[in-house]
Design a protein around this motif. Sequence first.
Motif, PDB file in Angstrom:
ATOM      1  N   GLY A   1       0.811  -1.215   0.000  1.00 48.35           N
ATOM      2  CA  GLY A   1       0.000   0.000   0.000  1.00 48.35           C
ATOM      3  C   GLY A   1       0.841   1.260   0.000  1.00 48.35           C
ATOM      4  N   ILE A   2       1.903   1.261   0.814  1.00 50.02           N
ATOM      5  CA  ILE A   2       2.776   2.436   0.878  1.00 50.02           C
ATOM      6  C   ILE A   2       3.491   2.663  -0.449  1.00 50.02           C
ATOM      7  N   LEU A   3       3.853   1.577  -1.141  1.00 45.26           N
ATOM      8  CA  LEU A   3       4.593   1.706  -2.394  1.00 45.26           C
ATOM      9  C   LEU A   3       3.728   2.180  -3.556  1.00 45.26           C
ATOM     10  N   ILE A   4       2.489   1.705  -3.627  1.00 51.55           N
ATOM     11  CA  ILE A   4       1.676   2.036  -4.804  1.00 51.55           C
ATOM     12  C   ILE A   4       0.851   3.298  -4.616  1.00 51.55           C
ATOM     13  N   ALA A   5       0.707   3.790  -3.387  1.00 51.32           N
ATOM     14  CA  ALA A   5      -0.098   4.989  -3.163  1.00 51.32           C
ATOM     15  C   ALA A   5       0.402   6.203  -3.943  1.00 51.32           C
ATOM     16  N   PRO A   6       1.726   6.392  -4.149  1.00 50.38           N
ATOM     17  CA  PRO A   6       2.152   7.528  -4.970  1.00 50.38           C
ATOM     18  C   PRO A   6       1.936   7.311  -6.474  1.00 50.38           C
ATOM     19  N   ILE A   7       1.680   6.079  -6.889  1.00 47.90           N
ATOM     20  CA  ILE A   7       1.583   5.763  -8.318  1.00 47.90           C
ATOM     21  C   ILE A   7       0.154   5.835  -8.823  1.00 47.90           C
ATOM     22  N   THR A   8      -0.799   5.410  -8.008  1.00 48.09           N
ATOM     23  CA  THR A   8      -2.193   5.350  -8.433  1.00 48.09           C
ATOM     24  C   THR A   8      -3.096   5.801  -7.291  1.00 48.09           C
ATOM     25  N   THR A   9      -4.267   6.263  -7.636  1.00 48.77           N
ATOM     26  CA  THR A   9      -5.235   6.687  -6.618  1.00 48.77           C
ATOM     27  C   THR A   9      -5.834   5.453  -5.944  1.00 48.77           C
ATOM     28  N   ILE A  10      -5.820   5.443  -4.623  1.00 48.96           N
ATOM     29  CA  ILE A  10      -6.300   4.304  -3.847  1.00 48.96           C
ATOM     30  C   ILE A  10      -7.639   4.657  -3.210  1.00 48.96           C
ATOM     31  N   TYR A  11      -8.605   3.771  -3.376  1.00 56.24           N
ATOM     32  CA  TYR A  11      -9.909   3.903  -2.732  1.00 56.24           C
ATOM     33  C   TYR A  11     -10.043   2.821  -1.657  1.00 56.24           C
ATOM     34  N   TYR A  12     -11.114   2.917  -0.889  1.00 54.62           N
ATOM     35  CA  TYR A  12     -11.293   1.980   0.214  1.00 54.62           C
ATOM     36  C   TYR A  12     -11.397   0.531  -0.252  1.00 54.62           C
ATOM     37  N   ASP A  13     -11.827   0.299  -1.495  1.00 53.48           N
ATOM     38  CA  ASP A  13     -11.994  -1.068  -1.996  1.00 53.48           C
ATOM     39  C   ASP A  13     -10.980  -1.452  -3.062  1.00 53.48           C
ATOM     40  N   THR A  14      -9.968  -0.618  -3.277  1.00 56.21           N
ATOM     41  CA  THR A  14      -8.966  -0.909  -4.310  1.00 56.21           C
ATOM     42  C   THR A  14      -8.190  -2.176  -4.003  1.00 56.21           C
ATOM     43  N   GLY A  15      -7.954  -2.439  -2.746  1.00 58.94           N
ATOM     44  CA  GLY A  15      -7.139  -3.585  -2.367  1.00 58.94           C
ATOM     45  C   GLY A  15      -7.711  -4.913  -2.816  1.00 58.94           C
ATOM     46  N   PHE A  16      -9.030  -4.993  -2.987  1.00 57.52           N
ATOM     47  CA  PHE A  16      -9.641  -6.265  -3.363  1.00 57.52           C
ATOM     48  C   PHE A  16      -9.163  -6.710  -4.742  1.00 57.52           C
ATOM     49  N   ILE A  17      -9.143  -5.788  -5.704  1.00 59.19           N
ATOM     50  CA  ILE A  17      -8.688  -6.127  -7.049  1.00 59.19           C
ATOM     51  C   ILE A  17      -7.211  -6.504  -7.042  1.00 59.19           C
ATOM     52  N   ILE A  18      -6.409  -5.763  -6.292  1.00 62.69           N
ATOM     53  CA  ILE A  18      -4.981  -6.079  -6.203  1.00 62.69           C
ATOM     54  C   ILE A  18      -4.786  -7.455  -5.581  1.00 62.69           C
ATOM     55  N   GLY A  19      -5.558  -7.744  -4.541  1.00 58.63           N
ATOM     56  CA  GLY A  19      -5.457  -9.051  -3.907  1.00 58.63           C
ATOM     57  C   GLY A  19      -5.876 -10.179  -4.838  1.00 58.63           C
ATOM     58  N   LEU A  20      -6.908  -9.955  -5.652  1.00 56.20           N
ATOM     59  CA  LEU A  20      -7.343 -10.983  -6.597  1.00 56.20           C
ATOM     60  C   LEU A  20      -6.263 -11.281  -7.633  1.00 56.20           C
ATOM     61  N   LYS A  21      -5.590 -10.249  -8.096  1.00 61.63           N
ATOM     62  CA  LYS A  21      -4.518 -10.467  -9.070  1.00 61.63           C
ATOM     63  C   LYS A  21      -3.339 -11.192  -8.417  1.00 61.63           C
ATOM     64  N   GLY A  22      -3.095 -10.879  -7.156  1.00 63.28           N
ATOM     65  CA  GLY A  22      -2.085 -11.642  -6.438  1.00 63.28           C
ATOM     66  C   GLY A  22      -2.495 -13.096  -6.267  1.00 63.28           C
ATOM     67  N   PHE A  23      -3.805 -13.334  -6.095  1.00 63.28           N
ATOM     68  CA  PHE A  23      -4.301 -14.705  -5.976  1.00 63.28           C
ATOM     69  C   PHE A  23      -4.124 -15.464  -7.285  1.00 63.28           C
ATOM     70  N   VAL A  24      -4.393 -14.809  -8.413  1.00 61.36           N
ATOM     71  CA  VAL A  24      -4.170 -15.447  -9.715  1.00 61.36           C
ATOM     72  C   VAL A  24      -2.716 -15.869  -9.846  1.00 61.36           C
ATOM     73  N   ALA A  25      -1.807 -14.986  -9.417  1.00 56.88           N
ATOM     74  CA  ALA A  25      -0.384 -15.325  -9.475  1.00 56.88           C
ATOM     75  C   ALA A  25      -0.049 -16.470  -8.525  1.00 56.88           C
ATOM     76  N   ALA A  26      -0.668 -16.470  -7.329  1.00 57.22           N
ATOM     77  CA  ALA A  26      -0.387 -17.534  -6.353  1.00 57.22           C
ATOM     78  C   ALA A  26      -0.851 -18.891  -6.859  1.00 57.22           C
ATOM     79  N   ILE A  27      -1.902 -18.909  -7.682  1.00 57.08           N
ATOM     80  CA  ILE A  27      -2.402 -20.166  -8.229  1.00 57.08           C
ATOM     81  C   ILE A  27      -1.354 -20.828  -9.128  1.00 57.08           C
TER      82      ILE A  27
END
Length: 342
Positions: free
Chosen positions: A258-284
């Motif tokens: 969160g600290i690293l990407i906050a300067p790169i893109t606008t973060i909303y309260y639910d932004t983490g869900f999409i990021i987590g899902l993409k991390g899950f795809v990679a974990a699979i």
Amino acid sequence: MDLQIALMLAQDGVVNGAIYALMALALVLVFSVTRVIFIPQGEFVAYAALAMAALQAGQAPKLVWLLIALAGMTLVVEAWRHMRGVRVDWASTGVWAVVIPALALALIWGVKPTSQLGQTLAVLALIIPMGPLLYRLAYRPLAHATVLILLIVSVALHGVLVGLGLYFFGAEGSRTAAYSDARWEIGGIPFTGQSLVVVGTVAILVAVMFVFFERSIIGKALRATAMNRVGARLMGIPTELSGDLSFALAALIGAVCGILIAPITTIYYDTGFIIGLKGFVAAIFGGLASYPLAVLGSLLVGQLESFSSFWASAFKEVLVFTLIIPVLWWRSLHTHHVEDEE
């Protein structure tokens, strides 16, 4: 598409893939040790980014009240377990529910850091204890439940944390100041200092995690728990403390993301869900068990997302999440079925 555009897209893919790699590593770690598919992992990302934005705006993040509530409920639960005659490790409970939350409150309400380093430390102290506290409240009572039950709990916890994020931070998005404003251009390809900070920090964190799991006693204990929980218990490894530590590392990784990407893109309260899902795809890619394959999968997801945003931006998310289908099909052909541990 010419070579210059392709290189720019590849650079964006590496930066995105680095973030997804950390998320994938956290998901693999938690699942290996506790059998929990930790869907709320992305909430740590959003919480850290928005808390950092609040501190940089000169405000104390309201998230401290959630930490106080979690710590208080954990102390009550542990006291109740102690009254029932269950052995309670008060040392670790004091660390997660008293010492680190007190440090976070001292930094946020007392010191009120104005430097970026101080604000970063305050956010880390705020987010890290939430991992073990959530584990003790939501998952430890169900330690012997099936993976499906633990998944249902994760979905419910995700909904609660997203709602709390909306309550504490509001619907508006936020950005933070970059750690580096430097800019270079090599061969017509622009590079930003913040992108290098992201990739460099991820590389260092991955290397530290590798050394931790390969060289340290605690890391080896976590690996033993991941391989065989029953065997680890027979060898005297406290598996409950392993759960605490795995969730603490997951919270640390989420906070760093969160600290690293906050300067790169606008973060909303639910932004983490999409990021987590993409991390899950990679974990699979690693079957929620292999760290190297999870990292390789993260880089692939990052590149696919970057190039699909150029060729078919409207279907970017669809293409990324569709990637999980051939991966699951391939793994189903090469993985033997293993019964859930009794």
